[in-house]
Scaffold this motif. Structure first.
Motif, mmCIF file in Angstrom:
data_model
loop_
_atom_site.group_PDB
_atom_site.id
_atom_site.type_symbol
_atom_site.label_atom_id
_atom_site.label_comp_id
_atom_site.label_asym_id
_atom_site.label_seq_id
_atom_site.Cartn_x
_atom_site.Cartn_y
_atom_site.Cartn_z
ATOM 1 N N ILE A 225 0.839 -1.205 0.000
ATOM 2 C CA ILE A 225 0.000 0.000 0.000
ATOM 3 C C ILE A 225 0.870 1.249 0.000
ATOM 4 C CG2 ILE A 225 -1.649 1.322 1.373
ATOM 5 C CD1 ILE A 225 -2.873 -1.325 2.251
ATOM 6 N N ARG A 226 1.939 1.235 0.784
ATOM 7 C CA ARG A 226 2.832 2.392 0.832
ATOM 8 C C ARG A 226 3.498 2.621 -0.528
ATOM 9 N NH1 ARG A 226 4.957 1.002 5.004
ATOM 10 N NH2 ARG A 226 6.792 -0.120 4.232
ATOM 11 N N LEU A 227 3.903 1.530 -1.175
ATOM 12 C CA LEU A 227 4.497 1.669 -2.502
ATOM 13 C C LEU A 227 3.486 2.183 -3.518
ATOM 14 C CD1 LEU A 227 6.657 -1.579 -2.700
ATOM 15 C CD2 LEU A 227 7.466 0.775 -2.415
ATOM 16 N N GLN A 228 2.216 1.733 -3.402
ATOM 17 C CA GLN A 228 1.180 2.230 -4.305
ATOM 18 C C GLN A 228 0.962 3.728 -4.128
ATOM 19 O OE1 GLN A 228 -2.264 -0.163 -3.591
ATOM 20 N NE2 GLN A 228 -1.588 -1.829 -4.933
ATOM 21 N N LYS A 229 1.000 4.196 -2.873
ATOM 22 C CA LYS A 229 0.843 5.632 -2.628
ATOM 23 C C LYS A 229 2.009 6.408 -3.243
ATOM 24 C CE LYS A 229 -1.854 5.207 1.660
ATOM 25 N NZ LYS A 229 -1.880 5.498 3.110
ATOM 26 N N LYS A 230 3.232 5.888 -3.070
ATOM 27 C CA LYS A 230 4.376 6.555 -3.672
ATOM 28 C C LYS A 230 4.266 6.556 -5.195
ATOM 29 C CE LYS A 230 7.667 5.548 0.053
ATOM 30 N NZ LYS A 230 8.951 4.878 0.387
ATOM 31 N N PHE A 231 3.809 5.422 -5.734
ATOM 32 C CA PHE A 231 3.642 5.366 -7.186
ATOM 33 C C PHE A 231 2.578 6.348 -7.661
ATOM 34 C CE2 PHE A 231 1.467 3.575 -10.909
ATOM 35 C CZ PHE A 231 2.534 3.542 -11.798
ATOM 36 N N GLY A 232 1.486 6.478 -6.915
ATOM 37 C CA GLY A 232 0.453 7.454 -7.287
ATOM 38 C C GLY A 232 0.993 8.866 -7.268
ATOM 39 N N ALA A 233 1.807 9.205 -6.249
ATOM 40 C CA ALA A 233 2.400 10.539 -6.195
ATOM 41 C C ALA A 233 3.352 10.756 -7.373
ATOM 42 C CB ALA A 233 3.128 10.728 -4.868
ATOM 43 N N ALA A 234 4.149 9.701 -7.670
ATOM 44 C CA ALA A 234 5.063 9.832 -8.813
ATOM 45 C C ALA A 234 4.304 9.984 -10.122
ATOM 46 C CB ALA A 234 5.992 8.612 -8.869
ATOM 47 N N GLN A 235 3.207 9.236 -10.255
ATOM 48 C CA GLN A 235 2.396 9.347 -11.473
ATOM 49 C C GLN A 235 1.786 10.735 -11.597
ATOM 50 O OE1 GLN A 235 -0.728 6.492 -11.652
ATOM 51 N NE2 GLN A 235 -1.017 6.688 -13.849
ATOM 52 N N LEU A 236 1.312 11.281 -10.482
ATOM 53 C CA LEU A 236 0.755 12.628 -10.506
ATOM 54 C C LEU A 236 1.818 13.649 -10.909
ATOM 55 C CD1 LEU A 236 -1.693 14.422 -9.933
ATOM 56 C CD2 LEU A 236 -0.960 14.554 -7.552
ATOM 57 N N GLY A 237 3.016 13.503 -10.352
ATOM 58 C CA GLY A 237 4.093 14.402 -10.738
ATOM 59 C C GLY A 237 4.458 14.273 -12.205
ATOM 60 N N LEU A 238 4.434 13.025 -12.715
ATOM 61 C CA LEU A 238 4.729 12.809 -14.128
ATOM 62 C C LEU A 238 3.691 13.482 -15.018
ATOM 63 C CD1 LEU A 238 6.448 11.438 -16.294
ATOM 64 C CD2 LEU A 238 5.023 9.397 -16.033
ATOM 65 N N TRP A 239 2.412 13.338 -14.637
ATOM 66 C CA TRP A 239 1.361 13.993 -15.427
ATOM 67 C C TRP A 239 1.535 15.512 -15.389
ATOM 68 C CZ3 TRP A 239 -1.547 12.383 -19.118
ATOM 69 C CH2 TRP A 239 -1.918 11.044 -19.186
ATOM 70 N N ALA A 240 1.912 16.043 -14.229
ATOM 71 C CA ALA A 240 2.129 17.487 -14.146
ATOM 72 C C ALA A 240 3.260 17.924 -15.073
ATOM 73 C CB ALA A 240 2.438 17.876 -12.689
ATOM 74 N N ILE A 241 4.335 17.117 -15.104
ATOM 75 C CA ILE A 241 5.456 17.449 -15.994
ATOM 76 C C ILE A 241 5.019 17.390 -17.455
ATOM 77 C CG2 ILE A 241 7.718 16.667 -16.773
ATOM 78 C CD1 ILE A 241 8.238 15.733 -13.892
ATOM 79 N N VAL A 242 4.218 16.352 -17.804
ATOM 80 C CA VAL A 242 3.747 16.227 -19.185
ATOM 81 C C VAL A 242 2.877 17.413 -19.575
ATOM 82 C CG1 VAL A 242 2.271 14.855 -20.697
ATOM 83 C CG2 VAL A 242 3.939 13.718 -19.236
#
Length: 619
Positions: A225-242
């Motif tokens: 679950i903790r890794l999924q939360k980190k992945f969600g944050a990373a995905q959100l940051g990636l979308w922001a960069i895109v």
């Protein structure tokens, strides 16, 4: 002594046909002989006949009833033939029946053998499937054993990492050290797995209980679950960069489009030159005196307002040198242009000159020449003077064609386009620009104006690509003395000079012509408008080369001198060149190496006193 049968016995015997239907008749003895009387014999004869007929009918009916009551039955019992109510079969028939029975027995044996063979095949197939399943089971066991070993190694590596973290926590006197040590002491037995490939069974050698396994699963689930939360944050940051990158690209694209529009329209101004005077904007359109005059008018008096509409004329186009310099500066300021255009700086490269002549009121010709990458570019446009806006049309067509070529070679990040394709695309872009300008000026017909011819030539070291629409002239002078014509004027009539069959405008008339010609670096290319080539002899291209040799390859001075002299040339009637004149000369940086006999054509024409207007005085 036998007694005669009774009447009942007679009837029964007559019924079964065993007794002759001849009843005893009275006799008369005569002379020791017993004889029947005549009357008795006649009567008895009729009775006998009648009884015989009745007996026959009764026998037929009896046989019919017996046959209906007891029909003949043929039954096959255990493949044996039995008959009822029929005579015994003959010997041949019996032998045939025996052979049939023997054949049927053989058939039964064959069927049993075939059935046994099919069963055997099925058994073999089942054995093959069993072997295949055993192989698959073996592979599954191997895979399972490898997976167990891999999981054990991963768990051991994870345990080492956590133990190292535990050591760090212990050294830093963290309160969580004791629970973590207990947790990992409990997790160590999970590492003791053995993988047996033969049966792929996992043996827990330490006897781990289910509760501890559940706790470990819970811990792993929390980590997931903790890794999924980190992945969600990373995905959100990636979308922001895109999204930010996409927005930046769109902004850059809009800026480049604005810059290209400035290039097309020829608008290049600095911040200081574009500042508008505020006082001029605040000047009222209606003065106080005009307002007092309006108020002083009677209510019944009609107020007249004088309106004088004027048509806004476009500003005069800049000179070709100024326009080319502005386009080069604008392209240099734009980072998207990977390769910048430049003006020719060496001899034997490009030269272009234009003149309004001594007859026309304004110069409706427009030409541009420049270099980009490994290509020399020459663009010549001749506005149609018989309709309005010819000067504007030639300027827009030449400028749009130049901008198209600069984009094609300056912004391309792939392989540079072919010279012929780039020239054709320049013609298409010029037609599009004139169409948009025609919509602004509300031009809907060919006679509405804004029409021009256009010649586009792009040359590299070994090839010349060209595209043109309308008239004019274009020649290539080879070092061998051959003069090759690549531009055929598109005129409506060979005897009518000023009527075109094709031209550019808000609506294209005719079709452009494209092509390519192989060339050498020492070959000379000469092109120009009809104001030049409708008035010169066939030897004109070689005369131009003679002038270039005399001026050491300075094409610009040679073109200017030729155009000036052609405009001033006249006879007894007047000026011979009565139109605008534009001439372009193109090489590739190498002086020509002329072969022997290069000038023989001209000398032979002079020897034969051929009446050709000579331009030796010009060059």
């Amino acid at each position: 002594m036998r007694t005669p049968p009774t009447q009942e016995q007679k009837d029964y015997l007559a019924l079964i046909g065993a007794f002759s239907v001849c009843p005893i008749q009275p006799v008369i003895k005569k002379d020791g002989l017993t004889v029947m009387s005549d009357a008795t014999s006649a009567h008895s004869g009729r009775r006998i006949f009648l009884k015989c007929v009745i007996a026959i009918i009764v026998m037929i009916l009896t046989l019919f009833l017996v046959q209906r009551a007891f029909p003949v039955e043929l039954q096959l019992v255990d493949h044996d033939v039995t008959t009822t109510g029929v005579p015994t079969l003959s010997q041949a028939t019996s032998e045939t029946m025996q052979r049939i029975n023997a054949l049927e027995a053989e058939i039964l044996k064959l069927r049993e053998a075939v059935g046994n063979r099919a069963i055997q095949d099925q058994v073999d197939k089942a054995q093959d499937q069993i072997k295949e399943l055993e192989l698959n089971m073996e592979e599954v066991r191997d895979a399972l054993g490898k997976a167990i070993v891999r999981d054990r190694e991963q768990a051991a590596a994870r345990l080492q990492i956590i133990e190292s973290r535990l050591d760090q926590l212990t050294t830093s006197n963290t309160l969580l050290a004791t629970p973590v040590e207990q947790h990992f002491d409990n997790a160590k037995p999970l590492m003791n797995f053995t993988a047996d490939k033969s049966d792929a069974q996992v043996i827990n050698s330490e006897g781990v209980d289910g509760g501890m396994a559940d706790r470990d699963v819970a811990v792993l689930y929390e980590d997931l679950i903790r890794l999924q939360k980190k992945f969600g944050a990373a995905q959100l940051g990636l979308w922001a960069i895109v999204i930010m990158g996409f927005s930046y690209l769109m902004a850059r694209r809009m800026e480049a489009g604005k810059r290209n529009g400035q290039i097309e329209q020829g608008i290049f101004c600095s911040d200081e030159s574009c500042v508008i005077d505020d006082e001029s904007l605040m000047t009222p359109l209606v003065t106080d005196v005009d307002m007092d005059a309006v108020h002083n008018q009677d209510q019944d008096q009609e107020i007249t307002i004088k309106i004088e509409p004027t048509r806004q004329e476009p500003p005069p186009p800049p000179s070709p040198d100024e326009q080319m310099q502005m386009m080069i500066e604008s392209a240099s300021k734009t980072s998207r242009f990977r390769i910048k255009p430049r003006l020719p700086a060496k001899s034997w490269e490009i030269g272009l000159a234009t003149s309004k002549g001594n007859v026309k009121a304004e110069n409706q010709d427009y030409g541009l020449c420049f270099q980009i990458d490994r290509y020399n570019v020459l663009i010549i446009a001749d506005g149609c003077g018989g309709v309005p806006h010819g000067r504007r049309a030639s300027y827009l067509a030449a400028m749009s064609a130049a901008n198209s070529i600069i984009r094609a070679y300056g912004m391309s990040r792939r392989r540079a386009p072919h010279a012929e394709d780039a020239a054709a695309e320049a013609i298409s872009d010029a037609a599009h620009q004139l169409m948009m300008e025609g919509e602004k000026l509300n031009i809907t017909s060919l006679r509405g104006g804004l029409r021009t011819t256009l010649i586009v030539v792009i040359r590299n070291q070994h090839e010349v690509g060209y595209a043109y629409i309308g008239d004019g002239g274009g020649y290539i002078v080879k070092a061998s003395g051959e003069v090759r014509r690549f531009l055929e004027p598109q005129k409506a009539d060979a005897f009518t000079v000023n009527v075109l069959a094709a031209s550019l405008g808000p609506k294209m008339e005719g079709e452009p012509v494209t092509g390519s010609v192989k060339c050498e670096t020492s070959d000379l290319l000469v092109a120009g408008t009809d104001g030049v080539f409708d008035r010169v002899p066939p030897t004109f291209p070689k005369d131009v080369l003679r002038g270039c040799i005399q001026r050491n390859g300075d094409f610009q001075k040679t073109a200017e001198h030729i155009v000036m002299e052609l405009a001033a040339y006249k006879d007894n009637i007047g000026y011979i060149c009565d139109d605008n004149l534009t001439l372009g000369i193109m090489g590739y940086g190498a002086s020509p190496r002329l072969t022997q006999g290069f000038w023989q054509v001209q000398e032979k024409a002079k020897a034969n006193n051929v009446s050709l207007p000579s331009l030796e005085t010009v060059v």
